[in-house]
Design an enzyme around this catalytic site. Sequence first.
Site, mmCIF file in Angstrom:
data_model
loop_
_atom_site.group_PDB
_atom_site.id
_atom_site.type_symbol
_atom_site.label_atom_id
_atom_site.label_comp_id
_atom_site.label_asym_id
_atom_site.label_seq_id
_atom_site.Cartn_x
_atom_site.Cartn_y
_atom_site.Cartn_z
ATOM 1 N N ASP A 117 75.862 30.845 -5.103
ATOM 2 C CA ASP A 117 76.949 29.723 -4.712
ATOM 3 C C ASP A 117 76.445 29.707 -3.376
ATOM 4 O OD1 ASP A 117 77.029 33.083 -4.808
ATOM 5 O OD2 ASP A 117 79.079 33.091 -5.463
ATOM 6 N N TYR A 122 67.004 27.754 -21.137
ATOM 7 C CA TYR A 122 66.178 26.779 -21.303
ATOM 8 C C TYR A 122 65.265 27.048 -22.699
ATOM 9 C CZ TYR A 122 67.709 23.564 -17.529
ATOM 10 O OH TYR A 122 68.334 22.846 -16.926
ATOM 11 N N LYS A 133 71.388 35.127 -9.090
ATOM 12 C CA LYS A 133 73.347 36.106 -8.885
ATOM 13 C C LYS A 133 72.928 37.412 -9.099
ATOM 14 C CE LYS A 133 77.333 34.899 -8.932
ATOM 15 N NZ LYS A 133 77.983 34.672 -7.586
ATOM 16 N N ASP A 173 67.735 23.604 -11.542
ATOM 17 C CA ASP A 173 68.377 22.024 -12.099
ATOM 18 C C ASP A 173 69.013 22.160 -11.226
ATOM 19 O OD1 ASP A 173 68.075 20.011 -14.300
ATOM 20 O OD2 ASP A 173 70.214 21.039 -14.866
ATOM 21 N N ASP A 184 69.828 19.242 -7.951
ATOM 22 C CA ASP A 184 70.371 17.751 -7.572
ATOM 23 C C ASP A 184 70.972 17.341 -5.940
ATOM 24 O OD1 ASP A 184 69.715 16.922 -9.784
ATOM 25 O OD2 ASP A 184 72.075 15.568 -10.483
#
Length: 369
Positions: A236, A135, A203, A260, A264
């Site tokens: 994942d 970001y 990750k 982020d 959702d």
Amino acid sequence: MIQLGVVAGDGVGPEVTACGLEVLSAVGRIEDIDFQTVPFELGGERYLKTGDLLPDADIDGLRRCDAILLGAVGHPEVPPGVLEKGILLRLRFDFHQYINLRPIHLYTGVECPIKGKGPDDINMVVVRENNEDLYVGAGGFARRGTPEEVAIQTSINTRPGVERTIRFAFEQARRRASLGTFRGLSAVDRRQGFQRQVTLVAKTNVLTFAHDLWMRAFSEVSSEYPDIKSDYQHVDACCMRMITSPERFDVIVTTNMFGDIITDLGAVLQGGMGLAASGNLNPEKAAPSMFEPVHGSAPDIAGRGIANPLAAILSVAMMLDDLNLPRAAEKIRAAVRQVLLRPAPRTPDLGGHATTADVGRAVREALEA
Ligand code: NAD
Ligand code: IPM
Ligand code: MN
């Protein structure tokens, strides 16, 4: 007197913010708290008219506020990234709001899309790092527009930035043990031997530099919290488990980008974008924190008066908690709880036919009852 900066912004932003402010002034009357709201005209319309994104006068004015309430930015006639970077990310960065706190909580009466899961199962909080990672806008093009084009976008991870976020997550896990507003251990939890836990979501198997730093910081900080279990999930697998076994999560700590994305997904677990609230926190209170729904300007439904205002209203409750007004915050949550126990009014995203204003009014009336 508490001074609140209001950036209603674009699309459904002004529609849902109006309901948030109506509920805020009702709770102010009931609790005898003097809230003064200061509107800031920022967003797509102003940008298209004047070219202004976030002029110094506005940022100085916002800095003087005790907290900020934001609706959403994002306008169909403005290229992607201009308003998001120029307004939203700039505020998060300039005000050192380095934590993005995103609770995922299913209210009773709201249907969960996952078969067989209920409010006891969906109750976690995501602590998203909010000032670093992909970001920061580090990057650029070489040979732009040519067949050999190169685009670079760099993820920045600093040891202090990572460590303060992880430490915040462990503190959050401790607070959840003591605060009524967050998950209290239910009988089911106790039977299953549930323990407060922080899950690092990263990750490490691919991002062997950045997430190696995250993992080392996580291991070191976790040793200071022997009362909290520490857990790790690759992002994942985390997405998979948020669907198959959401009850296994308590506090998640993660990077800006992954945070982020998974929030959702988390919003859907709690009934949709219309219900997910968030806070961009400056934990040291050296500058104002900013509270906003997780959702965006929803151009597909903007202007029709059908956006669900509950995410904005619940963001107001988070703001009151942060302003150390937990009783006022809890009154708002109790009113939302009551409204959601009834089949109506509900906006179309929750299967109803009500308008944004109907739902806002119902929350205000429940609050005043
Ligand atoms: P979005 O969150 O605006 O919408 C996604 C979907 O959720 C849409 O179908 C929308 O109708 C629905 N939805 C969102 N809020 C709702 C509500 N309150 N009630 C009912 N349904 C709701 O995401 P998007 O479409 O990807 O983004 C639209 C714009 O918003 C883009 O410009 C994006 O950059 C911006 N955005 C801004 C913020 C922010 O300001 N905090 C957050 C996310 C996206
Ligand atoms: C959010 C939004 C923002 C983000 C965008 C609009 C910059 O998606 O608040 O979740 O990516 O943080
Ligand atoms: Mn998002």
